[in-house]
Write a protein that holds these residues in place. Structure first.
Motif, mmCIF file in Angstrom:
data_model
loop_
_atom_site.group_PDB
_atom_site.id
_atom_site.type_symbol
_atom_site.label_atom_id
_atom_site.label_comp_id
_atom_site.label_asym_id
_atom_site.label_seq_id
_atom_site.Cartn_x
_atom_site.Cartn_y
_atom_site.Cartn_z
ATOM 1 N N LEU A 53 0.824 -1.209 0.000
ATOM 2 C CA LEU A 53 0.000 0.000 0.000
ATOM 3 C C LEU A 53 0.858 1.259 0.000
ATOM 4 O O LEU A 53 0.467 2.283 -0.575
ATOM 5 N N ASP A 54 2.025 1.189 0.630
ATOM 6 C CA ASP A 54 2.912 2.355 0.665
ATOM 7 C C ASP A 54 3.393 2.759 -0.724
ATOM 8 O O ASP A 54 3.684 3.943 -0.967
ATOM 9 N N ILE A 55 3.477 1.795 -1.634
ATOM 10 C CA ILE A 55 3.862 2.131 -3.012
ATOM 11 C C ILE A 55 2.829 3.068 -3.617
ATOM 12 O O ILE A 55 3.175 4.073 -4.250
ATOM 13 N N GLY A 56 1.545 2.749 -3.419
ATOM 14 C CA GLY A 56 0.485 3.594 -3.944
ATOM 15 C C GLY A 56 0.359 4.910 -3.192
ATOM 16 O O GLY A 56 0.120 5.961 -3.798
ATOM 17 N N ARG A 57 0.508 4.845 -1.869
ATOM 18 C CA ARG A 57 0.399 6.078 -1.074
ATOM 19 C C ARG A 57 1.465 7.085 -1.473
ATOM 20 O O ARG A 57 1.229 8.298 -1.470
ATOM 21 N N ALA A 58 2.652 6.587 -1.824
ATOM 22 C CA ALA A 58 3.739 7.485 -2.233
ATOM 23 C C ALA A 58 3.406 8.222 -3.529
ATOM 24 O O ALA A 58 3.964 9.288 -3.800
ATOM 25 N N LYS A 59 2.492 7.666 -4.328
ATOM 26 C CA LYS A 59 2.084 8.303 -5.576
ATOM 27 C C LYS A 59 0.795 9.111 -5.432
ATOM 28 O O LYS A 59 0.306 9.689 -6.404
ATOM 29 N N GLY A 60 0.225 9.150 -4.210
ATOM 30 C CA GLY A 60 -0.966 9.947 -3.968
ATOM 31 C C GLY A 60 -2.268 9.181 -3.943
ATOM 32 O O GLY A 60 -3.349 9.781 -3.934
ATOM 33 N N TYR A 61 -2.220 7.871 -3.903
ATOM 34 C CA TYR A 61 -3.436 7.063 -3.852
ATOM 35 C C TYR A 61 -3.980 7.008 -2.425
ATOM 36 O O TYR A 61 -3.215 7.020 -1.463
ATOM 37 N N GLN A 62 -5.301 6.902 -2.330
ATOM 38 C CA GLN A 62 -5.966 6.659 -1.058
ATOM 39 C C GLN A 62 -6.720 5.332 -1.171
ATOM 40 O O GLN A 62 -7.369 5.066 -2.186
ATOM 41 N N PHE A 63 -6.634 4.539 -0.131
ATOM 42 C CA PHE A 63 -7.195 3.188 -0.191
ATOM 43 C C PHE A 63 -8.353 3.043 0.781
ATOM 44 O O PHE A 63 -8.323 3.581 1.899
ATOM 45 N N VAL A 64 -9.360 2.287 0.350
ATOM 46 C CA VAL A 64 -10.526 1.987 1.173
ATOM 47 C C VAL A 64 -10.829 0.504 1.035
ATOM 48 O O VAL A 64 -10.378 -0.157 0.093
ATOM 49 N N TYR A 65 -11.580 -0.050 1.994
ATOM 50 C CA TYR A 65 -12.094 -1.407 1.800
ATOM 51 C C TYR A 65 -13.612 -1.334 1.792
ATOM 52 O O TYR A 65 -14.228 -0.591 2.553
ATOM 53 N N LEU A 66 -14.207 -2.095 0.876
ATOM 54 C CA LEU A 66 -15.625 -1.973 0.566
ATOM 55 C C LEU A 66 -16.495 -2.981 1.288
ATOM 56 O O LEU A 66 -17.717 -2.888 1.231
ATOM 57 N N ALA A 67 -15.879 -3.946 1.944
ATOM 58 C CA ALA A 67 -16.634 -4.964 2.676
ATOM 59 C C ALA A 67 -15.924 -5.238 3.996
ATOM 60 O O ALA A 67 -14.691 -5.118 4.075
ATOM 61 N N PRO A 68 -16.659 -5.587 5.046
ATOM 62 C CA PRO A 68 -16.023 -5.800 6.353
ATOM 63 C C PRO A 68 -14.919 -6.855 6.325
ATOM 64 O O PRO A 68 -13.930 -6.753 7.051
ATOM 65 N N GLN A 69 -15.095 -7.874 5.480
ATOM 66 C CA GLN A 69 -14.126 -8.967 5.449
ATOM 67 C C GLN A 69 -13.013 -8.760 4.414
ATOM 68 O O GLN A 69 -12.160 -9.646 4.245
ATOM 69 N N TYR A 139 2.059 5.931 -11.140
ATOM 70 C CA TYR A 139 2.186 7.375 -11.391
ATOM 71 C C TYR A 139 1.466 7.768 -12.670
ATOM 72 O O TYR A 139 0.723 8.755 -12.703
ATOM 73 N N PHE A 140 1.666 6.981 -13.733
ATOM 74 C CA PHE A 140 1.053 7.312 -15.016
ATOM 75 C C PHE A 140 -0.475 7.244 -14.922
ATOM 76 O O PHE A 140 -1.180 8.140 -15.398
ATOM 77 N N LEU A 141 -1.000 6.177 -14.326
ATOM 78 C CA LEU A 141 -2.450 6.019 -14.236
ATOM 79 C C LEU A 141 -3.095 7.108 -13.393
ATOM 80 O O LEU A 141 -4.206 7.565 -13.689
ATOM 81 N N LEU A 142 -2.418 7.530 -12.334
ATOM 82 C CA LEU A 142 -2.943 8.622 -11.512
ATOM 83 C C LEU A 142 -2.862 9.942 -12.256
ATOM 84 O O LEU A 142 -3.776 10.776 -12.178
ATOM 85 N N ASP A 143 -1.781 10.154 -13.010
ATOM 86 C CA ASP A 143 -1.594 11.406 -13.738
ATOM 87 C C ASP A 143 -2.660 11.576 -14.820
ATOM 88 O O ASP A 143 -3.097 12.693 -15.099
#
Length: 259
Positions: A53-69, A139-143
């Motif tokens: 997850l830190d790889i994505g966070r370093a590029k500006g991504y925010q992560f969520v989980y959509l189900a309790p499990q 990075y490219f996909l976020l840009d």
């Protein structure tokens, strides 16, 4: 009544029941190691997920989980993948050890080297994806999405699945030299065919790179260049080993002479 006498195997040979017992023991060892590795992976799953997850966070991504499990499912998925990474080298070794009594010295060395370099190239593919390709792709996909003023809140499950797919693809791609050497040594593939098909393979490689990367030239070249280098390495290795094989055929091995 005449009692049937069981034929004893020749010296150095093993009975069918002996082979089955050995096979069972090796399978038990593999299963035990896989189970232990899965529990170890489950214990380290939280740390592994955090690193990914830190790889994505370093590029500006925010992560969520959509189900309790969802997070629990990812932890189990990571533990199974961890067990597979630990177990695959053992599976290859156990298969080699089971077949080795029936192989010649040169064949033993060849298959052992194939296993070792197969493991090395597989991990090199994962390392390349982790260090080079995935950060650039994220990075490219976020840009691309910044122009529409939409924030990136990605499902943890989708993100981990995306990363695992990339890891698997490049672990397989980096096995190309090992696979081609095996096929040429078995007589299924010829080096001459690889040399003649070089131009066609360049086109095929760039098409494959375009499929697995975002639609831009830079990322396609970043993926295609290692694949081209792996192809050329395969040609060189097959040529060298083919020449060595011809010499070994001309000069019979010592173990063949003793038979």
């Amino acid at each position: 009544m005449k009692r049937k006498t069981e034929k004893k195997p020749a010296d150095g040979e093993m009975t069918l029941s002996g082979h089955l017992t050995e096979l069972r023991n090796r399978i038990v060892v593999i299963v035990v190691v896989l189970v232990i590795a899965a529990f170890v992976g489950l214990g380290q799953a939280e740390k592994i997920v955090s690193v990914l997850l830190d790889i994505g966070r370093a590029k500006g991504y925010q992560f969520v989980y959509l189900a309790p499990q969802e997070m629990l499912i990812q932890f189990f998925s990571i533990s199974l993948i961890f067990a597979a990474l630990i177990g695959l080298p053992l599976i290859f070794y156990e298969a080699y050890a089971f077949m080795s009594p029936g192989l010649r010295k040169s064949e033993k060395l060849f298959f052992l080297l194939a296993i070792i370099f197969g493991i090395i190239f597989g991990f090199l593919g994962i390392l390349f994806a982790y260090k080079v390709l995935i950060p650039f792709m994220l990075y490219f996909l976020l840009d691309v999405s910044r122009g529409v003023n939409v924030s990136a809140s990605i499902s943890v499950g989708n993100y981990i699945s995306f990363l695992m797919t990339i890891f698997i693809i490049f672990a397989v791609i980096f096995e190309f030299p090992v696979v081609t050497v095996l096929l040429t040594q078995l007589g299924i593939l010829k080096v001459e065919w690889m040399k003649k098909a070089r131009k066609i393979m360049i086109v095929v490689i760039f098409i494959m790179a375009a499929i697995v990367t975002p639609p831009d030239i830079v990322s396609q070249v970043m993926v295609a260049l290692p694949m081209l280098l792996l192809y050329e390495l395969s040609v060189i290795l097959c040529t060298v080993l083919g020449a060595f094989r011809k010499k070994s055929v001309e000069v019979p091995e010592e173990d063949d002479e003793n038979e």
